[in-house]
Enzyme design. Sequence first.
Site, PDB file in Angstrom:
ATOM      1  N   ASP A  15       0.814  -1.227   0.000  1.00  0.00           N
ATOM      2  CA  ASP A  15       0.000   0.000   0.000  1.00  0.00           C
ATOM      3  C   ASP A  15       0.845   1.274   0.000  1.00  0.00           C
ATOM      4  O   ASP A  15       0.649   2.167   0.850  1.00  0.00           O
ATOM      5  CB  ASP A  15      -0.906   0.047   1.259  1.00  0.00           C
ATOM      6  CG  ASP A  15      -1.760  -1.192   1.438  1.00  0.00           C
ATOM      7  OD1 ASP A  15      -2.086  -1.839   0.441  1.00  0.00           O
ATOM      8  OD2 ASP A  15      -2.101  -1.494   2.602  1.00  0.00           O
ATOM      9  N   GLU A  74     -11.555   0.137  -3.311  1.00  0.00           N
ATOM     10  CA  GLU A  74     -10.715   0.665  -2.225  1.00  0.00           C
ATOM     11  C   GLU A  74      -9.481   1.341  -2.842  1.00  0.00           C
ATOM     12  O   GLU A  74      -9.370   1.449  -4.063  1.00  0.00           O
ATOM     13  CB  GLU A  74     -10.274  -0.465  -1.272  1.00  0.00           C
ATOM     14  CG  GLU A  74      -9.409  -1.533  -1.932  1.00  0.00           C
ATOM     15  CD  GLU A  74      -9.095  -2.710  -1.021  1.00  0.00           C
ATOM     16  OE1 GLU A  74      -9.552  -2.772   0.128  1.00  0.00           O
ATOM     17  OE2 GLU A  74      -8.364  -3.603  -1.494  1.00  0.00           O
TER      18      GLU A  74
HETATM   19  O1  FUB Z   1      -3.370  -3.475   3.464  1.00  0.00           O
HETATM   20  C1  FUB Z   1      -4.670  -3.720   3.897  1.00  0.00           C
HETATM   21  C2  FUB Z   1      -5.638  -3.379   2.831  1.00  0.00           C
HETATM   22  O2  FUB Z   1      -5.382  -4.172   1.668  1.00  0.00           O
HETATM   23  C3  FUB Z   1      -5.563  -1.970   2.313  1.00  0.00           C
HETATM   24  O3  FUB Z   1      -6.106  -1.025   3.181  1.00  0.00           O
HETATM   25  C4  FUB Z   1      -6.287  -2.145   1.043  1.00  0.00           C
HETATM   26  O4  FUB Z   1      -6.215  -1.067   0.155  1.00  0.00           O
HETATM   27  C5  FUB Z   1      -5.631  -3.401   0.507  1.00  0.00           C
HETATM   28  O5  FUB Z   1      -4.404  -3.123  -0.117  1.00  0.00           O
END
Ligand code: FUB
Length: 347
Positions: free
Chosen positions: A16, A224
């Site tokens: 991320d 997301e």
């Molecule tokens: O790293 C945890 C979660 O997985 C992140 O918040 C999302 O965007 C995905 O990458």
Amino acid sequence: MKKEKRYLVPDLYMADPSVHVFNGKIYIYPSHDWESGVAENDNGDHFNMKDYHVYSTDDIMNGEIKDHGVVLDVKDIPWSGRQLWDCDVAFKNGKYYMYFPLKDRNDIFRMGVAVSDTPEGPFTPCEAPMKGSYSIDPAVFRDDDGSHYIYFGGLWGGQLQRYKDNKALESAHLPQGNEDALPARIARLSDDMLEFAEEPRSVIITDEEGNLLKAGDTECRFFEASWMHKYEGKYYFSYSTGDTHNLCYAVGDNPYGPFVYQGIILTPVVGWTTHHSIVEYKGKWYLFHHDSVPSGGRTWLRSLKVCELEYDENGKILTIEGTDEQKMSELDIALCSTILTAETKDS
Ligand code: FUB
């Protein structure tokens, strides 16, 4: 398009990446994956991260990537429950502000802020989460007039389906099929950078004809991992499609949108999640992201990667291939041998 890619941090699992240029240097703010032993599920409980590191460099493709060590630990956050997911950092008036999602003691994701005098931290967390904050994946964008905007939200384990009009629902509603897709959220930040300056609004994404993307448009609707960058006066909102594993983007005329869907930036990588940031440095544009190749496909153990990103003459981003065939075949071999070992053990 195939691109030369670089793994940035071979000794630790990091994911991320939120990347910014501060004081002429690249600063990388990733999530720190580790083997916590929590079983994999659709809620993302296996992403059980407990601290953040910061990295910096002045040569993205070839230079040293300096590890500034642990800059914020879950045990130092007064309201902490569990799971420090994707963070981001912004600069204003001599201070650096880290925005992070974390579950509180009721297992509800909130977003917190931590402050530092330097981009490499350490960061001191505020006593309480941001008022009215919910869900995950904060990404902060500074516009040319000095205003800062926070984008956020994530489906499934990111809990966005539990909210409507910024209020918690009695029971979650995840739109399906022809219902409008759940949008990411945006809010301008307060002058002191510690709170929302306004009620979060929906980040509207439409097709070329102005129709809202639908929940069933799983190859292109928001899931997301929001990011915002500006290119030639236009606002590029980019994000992950989650269960279809694309990194996509949509373009608008201001930070709030609406945004018109444009296409795929990065095709699926090895591992369930895909996440990114886009930054200009020394006259070139770069895509920072992660995959699970080095961990042999374990989706909760991800590694940071970077490659150059290019636009065509109309401002369209040239799609980059997420997998590299040679690495895939090495991975297939590794996965086969894992499966074989497990099968031998079971029999
Ligand atoms: O790293 C945890 C979660 O997985 C992140 O918040 C999302 O965007 C995905 O990458």
